[in-house]
Design an enzyme around this catalytic site. Structure first.
Site, PDB file in Angstrom:
ATOM      1  N   HIS A   1      30.978  -6.381  49.220  1.00 26.80           N
ATOM      2  CA  HIS A   1      30.000  -7.459  49.061  1.00 26.80           C
ATOM      3  C   HIS A   1      29.977  -8.298  50.326  1.00 26.80           C
ATOM      4  O   HIS A   1      31.023  -8.541  50.924  1.00 26.80           O
ATOM      5  CB  HIS A   1      30.351  -8.346  47.854  1.00 26.80           C
ATOM      6  CG  HIS A   1      29.197  -9.149  47.378  1.00 26.80           C
ATOM      7  ND1 HIS A   1      28.830 -10.335  47.954  1.00 26.80           N
ATOM      8  CD2 HIS A   1      28.282  -8.901  46.405  1.00 26.80           C
ATOM      9  CE1 HIS A   1      27.759 -10.794  47.345  1.00 26.80           C
ATOM     10  NE2 HIS A   1      27.396  -9.946  46.409  1.00 26.80           N
TER      11      HIS A   1
ATOM     12  N   ASP B   1      27.892  -4.368  40.076  1.00 32.81           N
ATOM     13  CA  ASP B   1      27.141  -3.147  39.758  1.00 32.81           C
ATOM     14  C   ASP B   1      28.040  -2.014  39.267  1.00 32.81           C
ATOM     15  O   ASP B   1      27.570  -1.134  38.543  1.00 32.81           O
ATOM     16  CB  ASP B   1      26.353  -2.681  40.987  1.00 32.81           C
ATOM     17  CG  ASP B   1      25.196  -3.611  41.275  1.00 32.81           C
ATOM     18  OD1 ASP B   1      24.506  -4.000  40.322  1.00 32.81           O
ATOM     19  OD2 ASP B   1      24.987  -3.956  42.455  1.00 32.81           O
TER      20      ASP B   1
HETATM   21  N1  COA Z   1      32.554   1.812  50.700  1.00 35.96           N
HETATM   22  C1  COA Z   1      33.228   2.093  51.808  1.00 35.96           C
HETATM   23  N2  COA Z   1      33.331   1.260  52.848  1.00 35.96           N
HETATM   24  C2  COA Z   1      32.712   0.075  52.741  1.00 35.96           C
HETATM   25  C3  COA Z   1      31.997  -0.296  51.609  1.00 35.96           C
HETATM   26  C4  COA Z   1      31.921   0.619  50.563  1.00 35.96           C
HETATM   27  N3  COA Z   1      31.232   0.339  49.463  1.00 35.96           N
HETATM   28  N4  COA Z   1      31.484  -1.531  51.786  1.00 35.96           N
HETATM   29  C5  COA Z   1      31.868  -1.924  52.992  1.00 35.96           C
HETATM   30  N5  COA Z   1      32.610  -0.951  53.574  1.00 35.96           N
HETATM   31  C6  COA Z   1      33.212  -0.992  54.907  1.00 35.96           C
HETATM   32  C7  COA Z   1      32.181  -0.514  55.923  1.00 35.96           C
HETATM   33  O1  COA Z   1      32.214   0.863  56.121  1.00 35.96           O
HETATM   34  C8  COA Z   1      32.592  -1.304  57.126  1.00 35.96           C
HETATM   35  O2  COA Z   1      33.713  -0.677  57.693  1.00 35.96           O
HETATM   36  P1  COA Z   1      33.878  -0.578  59.287  1.00 35.96           P
HETATM   37  O3  COA Z   1      33.974  -2.017  59.737  1.00 35.96           O
HETATM   38  O4  COA Z   1      35.119   0.207  59.444  1.00 35.96           O
HETATM   39  O5  COA Z   1      32.645   0.088  59.788  1.00 35.96           O
HETATM   40  C9  COA Z   1      33.071  -2.633  56.560  1.00 35.96           C
HETATM   41  O6  COA Z   1      33.498  -2.334  55.238  1.00 35.96           O
HETATM   42  C10 COA Z   1      31.980  -3.686  56.509  1.00 35.96           C
HETATM   43  O7  COA Z   1      30.863  -3.124  55.802  1.00 35.96           O
HETATM   44  P2  COA Z   1      29.373  -3.578  56.010  1.00 35.96           P
HETATM   45  O8  COA Z   1      28.477  -2.585  55.357  1.00 35.96           O
HETATM   46  O9  COA Z   1      29.107  -3.881  57.457  1.00 35.96           O
HETATM   47  O10 COA Z   1      29.407  -4.948  55.220  1.00 35.96           O
HETATM   48  P3  COA Z   1      28.154  -5.750  54.777  1.00 35.96           P
HETATM   49  O11 COA Z   1      28.608  -7.114  54.493  1.00 35.96           O
HETATM   50  O12 COA Z   1      27.027  -5.571  55.723  1.00 35.96           O
HETATM   51  O13 COA Z   1      27.738  -4.938  53.462  1.00 35.96           O
HETATM   52  C11 COA Z   1      27.389  -4.160  51.354  1.00 35.96           C
HETATM   53  C12 COA Z   1      27.871  -5.344  52.185  1.00 35.96           C
HETATM   54  C13 COA Z   1      27.280  -4.621  49.921  1.00 35.96           C
HETATM   55  C14 COA Z   1      26.002  -3.703  51.845  1.00 35.96           C
HETATM   56  C15 COA Z   1      28.387  -2.995  51.484  1.00 35.96           C
HETATM   57  O14 COA Z   1      29.652  -3.400  51.003  1.00 35.96           O
HETATM   58  C16 COA Z   1      27.892  -1.758  50.789  1.00 35.96           C
HETATM   59  O15 COA Z   1      27.109  -0.977  51.363  1.00 35.96           O
HETATM   60  N6  COA Z   1      28.347  -1.517  49.524  1.00 35.96           N
HETATM   61  C17 COA Z   1      27.863  -0.375  48.751  1.00 35.96           C
HETATM   62  C18 COA Z   1      26.523  -0.701  48.105  1.00 35.96           C
HETATM   63  C19 COA Z   1      26.666  -1.703  47.002  1.00 35.96           C
HETATM   64  O16 COA Z   1      27.492  -1.594  46.132  1.00 35.96           O
HETATM   65  N7  COA Z   1      25.767  -2.705  47.055  1.00 35.96           N
HETATM   66  C20 COA Z   1      25.702  -3.726  46.013  1.00 35.96           C
HETATM   67  C21 COA Z   1      26.111  -5.047  46.551  1.00 35.96           C
HETATM   68  S1  COA Z   1      26.230  -6.251  45.281  1.00 35.96           S
END
Ligand code: COA
Length: 407
Positions: A292, A343
């Site tokens: 998140h 979720d």
């Molecule tokens: N699975 C695996 N790794 C994850 C992850 C996940 N669900 N969520 C974050 N990470 C890791 C990323 O790979 C990244 O690692 P790195 O720094 O080694 O590249 C790091 O954590 C930061 O992730 P990032 O996507 O840049 O964080 P964000 O704040 O932009 O993204 C989300 C937040 C929610 C988009 C992200 O956690 C995600 O894609 N989750 C899955 C989708 C989801 O469940 N969305 C609903 C949100 S309520």
């Protein structure tokens, strides 16, 4: 000259040449130090809001001053929706009147049912819902009134009609006729009734009610922000809600509940769960329903939703999904220190309740519409056009070749 610039040093080209553009002029802001920016707007304060507060220190979500967990324990979704629209919880009389209006407004015009009928069965229910909600504007008596009171009336109609659209669209895609709304049931019970065509059990209504409460509002998330951006241009309420629906659909946002369940099905059971997650992480895949932007130590909504998931597992006697989910969760914690978001438990809870997966995100919409409306109304009450800036990374100006001279 900062090394990132796409523009050559002024000393490297003649200012009289065609490429000596205004953009590359030494006094252009583009020639100065690159301003700081935050990809994905992470950490950027994009506005003020009195609607909700995500307290990442105490891991709680406060909505209009009330703790969300207390709302799940003591309130109905309708009470929360009322509070989002009017600012505070209703009295018993106010709630009665609000519920009566919601029940009166559940039917949708035949022209809209016809849109649902004509849609190809392969269309995702989120696309269908986005289209139908947008089209409801044509039939709304307040369509051209953009006052706060009219926006509240329009939102109440949307809260009432969206479950009808979701369930009618689904049933029609399955070759079944829509079910007429049930006047004695509230939002949660009526949604389940119209979906399955039979009265839901009390524990199912309770589970749905909690999930609707947990999904209703969550600060300046992507879809609320999209709704606010549309409202800030003085786009109308239906347009702003449609922006929210389109934005919620993506799997990094609301679409994650469907993606999480597809993932659990692909894992196939608790014996494969740990190995599946390790393999996915090795392949640098995202584990859906985890992580998140705001919460780094766990989503405040998860404990309530997990408890509901356990209630459903107890009631159905099917513990497999909960056990598989627990292993995925433990593996993610151990390997990445990343926790589930709401979720994840919502996905397997809805699955155990027999809700078709493509309806998970539309059900999220049926709740969040109240939150989006609160943001739209708040935005309009203190409106200033939302129009951020960016750092240009494209080519410098080049001479325009007439069509005949282009190779
Ligand atoms: N699975 C695996 N790794 C994850 C992850 C996940 N669900 N969520 C974050 N990470 C890791 C990323 O790979 C990244 O690692 P790195 O720094 O080694 O590249 C790091 O954590 C930061 O992730 P990032 O996507 O840049 O964080 P964000 O704040 O932009 O993204 C989300 C937040 C929610 C988009 C992200 O956690 C995600 O894609 N989750 C899955 C989708 C989801 O469940 N969305 C609903 C949100 S309520």
């Amino acid at each position: 000259m900062p090394s990132h610039s796409v523009f050559p040093k002024t000393s490297e080209f003649p200012l009289t040449a065609p490429a000596a553009t205004i953009a590359a002029h030494p006094e252009s802001p583009l020639m100065s130090e690159k301003p700081a920016y935050s990809p994905g707007l992470e950490g950027v304060i994009a506005g003020e809001s009195a609607i909700s507060y995500i307290d990442t220190t105490l891991n709680r979500l406060i909505i209009r001053g009330y703790d969300l967990v207390a709302l799940t324990e003591h309130a109905s979704y309708e009470e929360l929706a009322y509070m989002l629209l009017y600012g505070d919880l209703p009295t018993a009389t106010e709630l009665d009147s609000f519920n009566a209006t919601l029940r009166q407004e559940r039917t949708v015009p035949e022209e809209i049912v016809s849109i649902l009928r004509q849609a190809p069965a392969s269309v995702h229910p989120m696309s269908l819902l986005r289209t139908a909600v947008s089209a409801l504007e044509f039939h709304d008596p307040d369509a051209t009134d953009h006052s706060t009171q009219a926006n509240i009336r329009k939102t109440i109609r949307l809260i009432a009609k969206i479950p009808t659209l979701i369930t009618a669209g689904h049933r029609l895609s399955q070759g079944q006729e829509p079910v007429v709304p049930h006047d004695d049931l509230g939002q949660a019970g009526n949604l389940l009734y119209m979906l399955h065509g039979k009265e839901p059990q009390a524990y199912e209504i309770a589970a749905m009610n909690v999930s609707l409460i947990l999904y209703a509002e969550h600060g300046f998330n992507a879809s609320a922000f999209a709704s606010r951006v549309t409202a800030s241009t003085l786009g109308n309420l239906h347009a702003a809600i449609t922006s929210g629906i389109g934005t919620l659909a993506g799997s990094l946002h609301g679409g994650a509940n469907e993606a999480a369940m597809e993932m659990l099905l692909e894992i196939g059971g608790k014996d494969q769960a740990e190995a599946w997650v390790l393999d996915a992480l090795q392949q640098k895949k995202k584990i859906m329903g985890f992580g998140h932007r705001e919460y780094k130590n766990g989503d405040s909504r998860v404990p309530s939703m997990k408890a509901v998931g356990r209630d459903i597992a107890d009631a159905t006697g099917d513990k497999d999904w909960v056990e598989t989910a627990d292993i995925v969760e433990a593996t993610m914690d151990r390997e990445k220190g990343i926790f589930p978001n709401v979720d994840f438990p919502c996905a397997y809870t809805y699955y155990m309740m027999g809700i078709p997966i493509p309806l998970y995100t539309p059900i999220f919409v049926s709740s969040r519409v109240a939150g989006w409306a609160a943001h739209i109304i708040e935005q309009l009450e203190h409106n200033r056009l939302i129009r951020p800036n960016h750092i240009y990374t494209g080519p410098e100006e080049k001479p325009l070749q007439p069509l005949a001279e282009r190779g």
